[in-house]
Design an enzyme around this catalytic site. Structure first.
Site, mmCIF file in Angstrom:
data_model
loop_
_atom_site.group_PDB
_atom_site.id
_atom_site.type_symbol
_atom_site.label_atom_id
_atom_site.label_comp_id
_atom_site.label_asym_id
_atom_site.label_seq_id
_atom_site.Cartn_x
_atom_site.Cartn_y
_atom_site.Cartn_z
ATOM 1 N N MET A 63 0.797 -1.096 0.023
ATOM 2 C CA MET A 63 0.167 0.105 0.145
ATOM 3 C C MET A 63 0.835 1.227 -0.019
ATOM 4 O O MET A 63 0.313 2.487 -0.236
ATOM 5 C CB MET A 63 -1.047 0.080 1.164
ATOM 6 C CG MET A 63 -0.350 0.053 2.304
ATOM 7 S SD MET A 63 0.055 1.540 3.186
ATOM 8 C CE MET A 63 -1.292 2.568 3.566
ATOM 9 N N TYR A 64 1.949 1.209 0.038
ATOM 10 C CA TYR A 64 2.861 2.319 0.323
ATOM 11 C C TYR A 64 3.044 2.893 -1.212
ATOM 12 O O TYR A 64 3.616 2.245 -2.244
ATOM 13 C CB TYR A 64 4.332 2.128 0.687
ATOM 14 C CG TYR A 64 4.434 1.651 2.053
ATOM 15 C CD1 TYR A 64 3.499 2.001 2.945
ATOM 16 C CD2 TYR A 64 5.605 1.147 2.513
ATOM 17 C CE1 TYR A 64 3.586 1.427 4.277
ATOM 18 C CE2 TYR A 64 5.760 0.653 3.927
ATOM 19 C CZ TYR A 64 4.780 0.955 4.724
ATOM 20 O OH TYR A 64 4.672 0.537 6.097
ATOM 21 N N GLY A 65 2.374 4.143 -1.543
ATOM 22 C CA GLY A 65 2.500 4.519 -2.756
ATOM 23 C C GLY A 65 1.506 3.818 -3.639
ATOM 24 O O GLY A 65 1.579 3.866 -4.897
#
Length: 330
Positions: A63-65
């Site tokens: 989910m990071y970026g």
């Protein structure tokens, strides 16, 4: 750089892990951290310098970026090192796609997410596949069997978990053991000088079970690096990170920060090095996960490995702490 085994496994990891949440951008309307993350061109020097400093452990999440962090990490590793020389960790749980099955720890989401993460990272396997949070809507038996199948398929070498209650972690481990499934080898809790609630149950549980502890936010999202001034401003992240503002601004937190400033001043080193040295002094900690948005942040963090705090300094740092509400499990 120093290296250690991750828990009771044979996996060797650097005593500092580079967290990759800072590296990768997405639509600011959808991604809450877009105000302070870096694009690929800005991010690549951090990976190159980390490798030069001996860091071999990199932690990201799907989910990071919205996936861009994994893509940037994967390309950097291919360009700057060899796959077998690094330990890549990623996570599953948070929303990454549309629809009701685009999040959580169902078998469907885990199986689809590991393949998507491997594609973005450009690798056949991850070293450590972690559940980002506890899923209250999926039976833990379903989750643990799916994770076991991911390992048996060769898509992950080890599995780990992140912030949850100790009873939940114990339940997951017991379910896996009873069924002959793969057990978690690591726990990623929030742990720093101004949030020490994991000392009550989770860290003792990990000690007893030989589970490696890789704390997130060892600098309290910059609070212990002087990035959150009382009434002032700091880095772009400090100024845009609403989560930090709701977690680390109790009066007692500033009392701890004052003690940190006293010790760092007497030693003539930055506060962040003393804060990291305190985490590293705990025998149950394998590798704190550090973030860096400036190259000198990374270089200064590595210097914390050279600091050995005295018993008196540790007592001075710890004395003002008072119990906090449980935070970071959601």
């Amino acid at each position: 750089m120093e290296y250690t085994n991750l828990g009771k496994t044979g996996l060797k990891v650097s005593r500092l892990c580079l967290g990759c949440m800072t590296y990768g951008q997405a639509d600011p309307k959808q991604y809450p951290h877009a105000g302070w993350t870096l694009n690929e061109e800005q991010s690549r020097p951090f990976y190159q310098r980390a490798l030069e400093l001996g860091i071999n452990f990199f932690d990201t999440a799907d989910m990071y970026g919205f996936g861009s962090s994994e893509e940037i990490l994967g390309r950097a590793m291919r360009d700057f090192t060899r796959r077998e020389e690094v330990v890549l960790a990623t996570k599953v749980y948070s929303p990454i796609g549309k629809g009701p099955n685009g999040r959580g720890l169902s078998r469907k989401h885990i199986m689809e997410s590991i393949d998507a993460s491997l594609t973005r990272l450009g690798t056949d396997y991850v070293d450590l596949y972690q559940i980002h949070r506890w899923d209250y809507e999926t039976p833990i038996e379903e989750t643990m069997e799916a994770l076991h199948d991911v390992v048996k398929a060769g898509k992950a070498l080890y599995i780990g978990a992140s912030s949850m209650y100790a009873w939940q972690f114990a339940k997951a481990q017991t379910v896996a053991q009873l069924n002959g499934w793969t057990r978690f080898v690591s726990m990623q809790p929030q742990y720093n000088l101004v949030y020490r609630e994991e000392e009550r149950e989770m860290i003792p549980l990990c000690r007893d079970q030989g589970v490696g502890v890789i704390p997130w936010s060892p600098l309290a999202r910059g609070f212990l690096a002087g990035n959150h001034k009382n009434g002032g401003s700091g880095t772009a992240r400090a100024n845009n990170d609403g989560m930090a503002k709701g977690m680390y601004h109790q009066k007692v937190d500033y009392d701890v920060a004052k003690r940190l400033a006293d010790v760092s001043t007497s030693r003539g080193v930055p506060a962040m090095q003393v804060a990291l040295a305190w985490v590293l002094s705990k025998p149950d900690i394998s590798a704190p996960i550090i973030g860096a948005s400036k190259i000198h942040h990374l270089e200064e963090a590595v210097k914390a490995l050279e600091i050995t705090l005295t018993d008196d300094e540790i007592a001075q740092l710890e004395e003002p702490y008072r119990p906090h509400p449980v935070l970071g499990h959601q």
